[in-house]
Design an enzyme around this catalytic site. Structure first.
Site, PDB file in Angstrom:
ATOM      1  N   ASP A  57     -79.458 -40.781 -74.701  1.00 35.95           N
ATOM      2  CA  ASP A  57     -80.088 -41.570 -73.729  1.00 35.95           C
ATOM      3  C   ASP A  57     -80.020 -40.960 -72.324  1.00 35.95           C
ATOM      4  OD1 ASP A  57     -80.996 -43.289 -75.806  1.00 35.95           O
ATOM      5  OD2 ASP A  57     -79.141 -44.511 -75.349  1.00 35.95           O
ATOM      6  N   GLY A 108     -84.819 -42.959 -79.614  1.00 38.48           N
ATOM      7  CA  GLY A 108     -85.612 -43.750 -78.653  1.00 38.48           C
ATOM      8  C   GLY A 108     -86.017 -43.055 -77.312  1.00 38.48           C
ATOM      9  N   HIS A 109     -87.186 -42.395 -77.240  1.00 43.10           N
ATOM     10  CA  HIS A 109     -87.383 -41.684 -75.932  1.00 43.10           C
ATOM     11  C   HIS A 109     -88.420 -42.122 -75.047  1.00 43.10           C
ATOM     12  CE1 HIS A 109     -85.599 -37.823 -78.191  1.00 43.10           C
ATOM     13  NE2 HIS A 109     -84.834 -38.719 -78.166  1.00 43.10           N
ATOM     14  N   LYS A 112     -84.041 -37.511 -71.885  1.00 45.74           N
ATOM     15  CA  LYS A 112     -84.635 -36.361 -72.614  1.00 45.74           C
ATOM     16  C   LYS A 112     -86.119 -36.388 -72.824  1.00 45.74           C
ATOM     17  CE  LYS A 112     -82.144 -36.977 -76.224  1.00 45.74           C
ATOM     18  NZ  LYS A 112     -81.387 -38.183 -75.827  1.00 45.74           N
ATOM     19  N   GLN A 131     -80.457 -37.652 -79.653  1.00 48.47           N
ATOM     20  CA  GLN A 131     -79.257 -37.836 -79.385  1.00 48.47           C
ATOM     21  C   GLN A 131     -78.612 -37.043 -78.325  1.00 48.47           C
ATOM     22  OE1 GLN A 131     -80.414 -37.561 -82.908  1.00 48.47           O
ATOM     23  NE2 GLN A 131     -80.860 -39.674 -82.639  1.00 48.47           N
TER      24      GLN A 131
HETATM   25  P1  GDP Z   1     -83.569 -40.172 -74.181  1.00 45.23           P
HETATM   26  O1  GDP Z   1     -83.343 -40.909 -75.160  1.00 45.23           O
HETATM   27  O2  GDP Z   1     -82.803 -39.227 -73.802  1.00 45.23           O
HETATM   28  O3  GDP Z   1     -85.071 -39.736 -73.979  1.00 45.23           O
HETATM   29  O4  GDP Z   1     -83.458 -41.328 -72.780  1.00 45.23           O
HETATM   30  P2  GDP Z   1     -83.934 -42.902 -73.061  1.00 45.23           P
HETATM   31  O5  GDP Z   1     -85.610 -43.027 -73.016  1.00 45.23           O
HETATM   32  O6  GDP Z   1     -83.476 -43.396 -74.183  1.00 45.23           O
HETATM   33  O7  GDP Z   1     -83.198 -43.619 -71.778  1.00 45.23           O
HETATM   34  C1  GDP Z   1     -83.498 -43.248 -70.427  1.00 45.23           C
HETATM   35  C2  GDP Z   1     -84.113 -44.466 -69.780  1.00 45.23           C
HETATM   36  O8  GDP Z   1     -83.948 -44.347 -68.372  1.00 45.23           O
HETATM   37  C3  GDP Z   1     -85.536 -44.734 -70.049  1.00 45.23           C
HETATM   38  O9  GDP Z   1     -85.833 -45.823 -69.876  1.00 45.23           O
HETATM   39  C4  GDP Z   1     -86.199 -43.953 -68.964  1.00 45.23           C
HETATM   40  O10 GDP Z   1     -87.780 -44.378 -68.669  1.00 45.23           O
HETATM   41  C5  GDP Z   1     -85.398 -43.942 -67.895  1.00 45.23           C
HETATM   42  N1  GDP Z   1     -85.249 -42.762 -66.746  1.00 45.23           N
HETATM   43  C6  GDP Z   1     -85.260 -41.495 -67.138  1.00 45.23           C
HETATM   44  N2  GDP Z   1     -85.069 -40.689 -65.917  1.00 45.23           N
HETATM   45  C7  GDP Z   1     -85.053 -41.876 -64.799  1.00 45.23           C
HETATM   46  C8  GDP Z   1     -84.401 -41.763 -63.623  1.00 45.23           C
HETATM   47  O11 GDP Z   1     -84.252 -40.750 -62.840  1.00 45.23           O
HETATM   48  N3  GDP Z   1     -84.350 -42.964 -63.014  1.00 45.23           N
HETATM   49  C9  GDP Z   1     -84.404 -44.193 -63.429  1.00 45.23           C
HETATM   50  N4  GDP Z   1     -84.063 -45.195 -63.061  1.00 45.23           N
HETATM   51  N5  GDP Z   1     -84.674 -44.169 -64.851  1.00 45.23           N
HETATM   52  C10 GDP Z   1     -84.850 -42.945 -65.623  1.00 45.23           C
HETATM   53  P1  IMO Z   2     -81.566 -40.848 -78.194  1.00 41.36           P
HETATM   54  O1  IMO Z   2     -82.449 -39.719 -79.083  1.00 41.36           O
HETATM   55  C1  IMO Z   2     -77.794 -42.899 -77.997  1.00 41.36           C
HETATM   56  C2  IMO Z   2     -75.480 -43.180 -81.623  1.00 41.36           C
HETATM   57  C3  IMO Z   2     -75.478 -44.656 -82.460  1.00 41.36           C
HETATM   58  C4  IMO Z   2     -74.147 -44.513 -82.973  1.00 41.36           C
HETATM   59  C5  IMO Z   2     -73.869 -43.260 -83.565  1.00 41.36           C
HETATM   60  C6  IMO Z   2     -74.251 -43.216 -85.033  1.00 41.36           C
HETATM   61  O2  IMO Z   2     -82.435 -41.796 -77.977  1.00 41.36           O
HETATM   62  O3  IMO Z   2     -80.781 -40.009 -77.153  1.00 41.36           O
HETATM   63  P2  IMO Z   2     -76.709 -43.438 -86.274  1.00 41.36           P
HETATM   64  O4  IMO Z   2     -77.744 -44.651 -86.251  1.00 41.36           O
HETATM   65  O5  IMO Z   2     -77.394 -42.006 -85.718  1.00 41.36           O
HETATM   66  O6  IMO Z   2     -76.114 -43.177 -87.582  1.00 41.36           O
HETATM   67  O7  IMO Z   2     -75.700 -43.926 -85.259  1.00 41.36           O
HETATM   68  O8  IMO Z   2     -74.986 -42.642 -82.715  1.00 41.36           O
HETATM   69  N1  IMO Z   2     -76.723 -42.853 -81.484  1.00 41.36           N
HETATM   70  C7  IMO Z   2     -77.431 -42.835 -80.423  1.00 41.36           C
HETATM   71  N2  IMO Z   2     -77.240 -43.354 -79.123  1.00 41.36           N
HETATM   72  N3  IMO Z   2     -79.219 -42.433 -78.110  1.00 41.36           N
HETATM   73  C8  IMO Z   2     -79.493 -41.953 -79.344  1.00 41.36           C
HETATM   74  O9  IMO Z   2     -80.611 -41.272 -79.658  1.00 41.36           O
HETATM   75  C9  IMO Z   2     -78.777 -42.377 -80.459  1.00 41.36           C
HETATM   76  N4  IMO Z   2     -78.895 -41.777 -81.600  1.00 41.36           N
HETATM   77  C10 IMO Z   2     -77.600 -42.431 -82.456  1.00 41.36           C
HETATM   78  O10 IMO Z   2     -75.443 -45.631 -81.309  1.00 41.36           O
HETATM   79  O11 IMO Z   2     -72.973 -44.593 -81.970  1.00 41.36           O
HETATM   80 MG    MG Z   3     -82.978 -42.650 -76.180  1.00 38.04          MG
END
Ligand code: GDP
Ligand code: IMO
Ligand code: MG
Length: 432
Positions: A13, A40-41, A16, A223
């Site tokens: 999270d 979840g991106h 990415k 991840q």
């Molecule tokens: P990922 O799994 O690495 O793609 O990250 P996620 O999408 O799960 O979580 C990142 C969250 O932060 C998302 O809700 C993005 O929309 C948000 N986000 C990304 N970059 C920024 C930033 O620079 N500032 C803020 N406030 N939110 C951001």
């Molecule tokens: P993105 O791609 C954050 C974490 C879970 C748990 C551990 C194992 O959005 O960054 P799993 O279901 O993979 O067996 O869970 O890994 N985890 C993540 N945490 N972002 C993710 O994906 C994750 N994918 C798995 O919370 O601790």
């Molecule tokens: Mg994510």
């Protein structure tokens, strides 16, 4: 042309999706290599939010081919949902916009059930996403997996399914799970296969051909490095290789084909699920980061644990993924704090260590050593972004200096335009 691997440098999270969406303006192909619907991106474009689960984050870019690689585990129900959702909005317009590896393994309903039943038991809970990821990789390693390509051969699929269920029955029984109905599962999955058929292919070969053709190819990590099965905070990890090397293994692409690795980190740290987290903030500052950063899982909605930026963790990521440049995200979330802390090392057993130890007891005992930096004010208006302040610039420079890596991008909001890109690996000559 360039072949770039993007990895999350923390526990997932990191943002990415946002950075991949931005950089794929110049790419022809975006490839995921591992994991499944645990990812979840979130992409925010023109104020609209899109969440990708299995499909790579290049999906909003017309003409970019999105590839689900051989190393992934695919839940076809989630995939069909995702494909329908994006197609309904005009994305993935041509069938060649999406490729799903025939050799990617299928997550079955009972994989999800095993994951849930196990994780519900406090003694072995690691706080998984309960999407069946671990159990699907277990079936793969046990060589009882059912693969995407099997969906195109109904008889073979039914045989593999029966074999897999037979193999998992003792486990399901021990956990108190239901007996899977193979006929029902086969009917459901084979119906989905009709929709997925045009996309199923030899992804490894297609990605290789794109690289040889000279396309800009991006590998999008899911991840984060600290969740890697071998090099993460085991056992609180996922079941696949989220380090950069996983991209080569997951697609069958030789390491000699990769040009560079970009690591993405937030300006602070978060983690969902269990496991040691040395810089965790369980106080009001942690709550503030969670609230301002909207730190709730995009897959499970769980609150993310928040803490200060952890450089020993990032050093591990830089080393194990060969990260050459960094993107620092969510720097706007830190704005308004009087002081911002960076963990520069740990105190452990009377010594100082500068890289995260992976022994779980050492990690639990590690005490962060902090360097305090002056905070920066929240943006008064869009004309004066927080990035314009000296203190914010100093923070970014200090992180780069302590990690001995250049910061190629900083992000100050979820939208595409809220990014400062100083180096684009797909256009190295065009940048300042
Ligand atoms: P990922 O799994 O690495 O793609 O990250 P996620 O999408 O799960 O979580 C990142 C969250 O932060 C998302 O809700 C993005 O929309 C948000 N986000 C990304 N970059 C920024 C930033 O620079 N500032 C803020 N406030 N939110 C951001
Ligand atoms: P993105 O791609 C954050 C974490 C879970 C748990 C551990 C194992 O959005 O960054 P799993 O279901 O993979 O067996 O869970 O890994 N985890 C993540 N945490 N972002 C993710 O994906 C994750 N994918 C798995 O919370 O601790
Ligand atoms: Mg994510």
């Amino acid at each position: 042309m360039a072949v770039v691997i993007v990895v999350g440098a923390q526990w997932g999270d990191e943002g990415k999706g946002k950075i991949v969406d931005l950089l794929t303006e110049r790419a022809q192909m975006v490839v995921r290599w591992a994991g499944g619907a645990n990812a979840g991106h979130t992409l925010v474009v023109d104020g609209k939010k899109h969440v990708t689960r299995l499909i790579p984050s290049g999906v909003l870019r017309a003409g970019v081919t999105c590839v689900l690689g051989e190393g992934m585990v695919v839940d076809p129900t989630v995939l069909v949902d995702e494909v329908r959702g994006f197609r309904a909005q005009g994305f993935l317009a041509r069938h060649q916009d999406l490729v799903v590896a025939a050799r990617a393994h299928l997550t079955m309903p009972y994989h999800r059930e095993i994951d849930r039943l196990r994780d519900e038991r406090p003694e072995n809970s690691i706080g998984t996403t309960r999407k069946g990821i671990g159990p699907t990789y277990e079936s793969k390693a046990a060589r009882t997996g059912v693969r995407m390509g099997d969906l195109l051969h109904p008889e073979r699929f039914r045989g593999q399914l029966a074999r897999q269920i037979e193999h998992l029955m003792p486990l399901l029984t021990a956990l108190g799970g239901a007996v899977p109905d193979a006929t029902e599962i086969a009917a459901h999955y084979l119906a989905l296969a009709d929709e997925l058929r045009p996309y199923i292919a030899d992804a490894s070969k297609l990605v290789h051909d794109a690289i040889v053709r000279g396309d800009n190819v991006m590998f999008e990590g899911a991840q984060g490095v600290l969740l890697d099965i071998d090099h993460g905070t085991y056992p609180f990890v996922t079941s696949s290789s989220s380090t950069a090397g996983g991209a080569c293994a997951g697609l069958g692409i030789g390491p000699t084909k990769i040009d560079t690795v970009l690591g993405i980190a937030k300006g602070y740290a978060t983690r969902v699920g269990g496991g040691p987290f040395p810089t965790e903030l369980t106080d009001a500052t942690g709550d503030l980061l969670r609230k301002r950063g909207n730190e709730f899982g995009s897959v499970t909605g769980r609150p993310r644990r928040c803490g200060w930026l952890d450089l020993p963790a990032l050093r591990l990521a830089v080393r194990t993924s060969g990260i050459e440049g960094l993107a620092l995200t969510k720097l706007d979330v830190l704005a308004g704090l009087e002081r911002v802390r960076i963990c520069t090392g740990y105190r452990l057993g009377g010594a100082t260590v500068d890289e995260m130890p992976l022994d779980i007891d050492d990690l639990a005992a590690a005490e962060p050593i902090y360097e305090d930096l002056e905070g920066w004010p929240a943006a008064a208006s869009s004309d004066t972004p927080p990035s314009a302040t000296k203190a914010a610039t100093r923070f970014v420079a200090r992180v780069g200096e302590l990690l001995d890596r250049p910061v190629w991008a900083t992000s100050w909001g979820a939208g595409r335009s809220e990014t400062i890109l100083t180096y684009d690996p797909f256009a190295p000559d065009a940048m300042v």
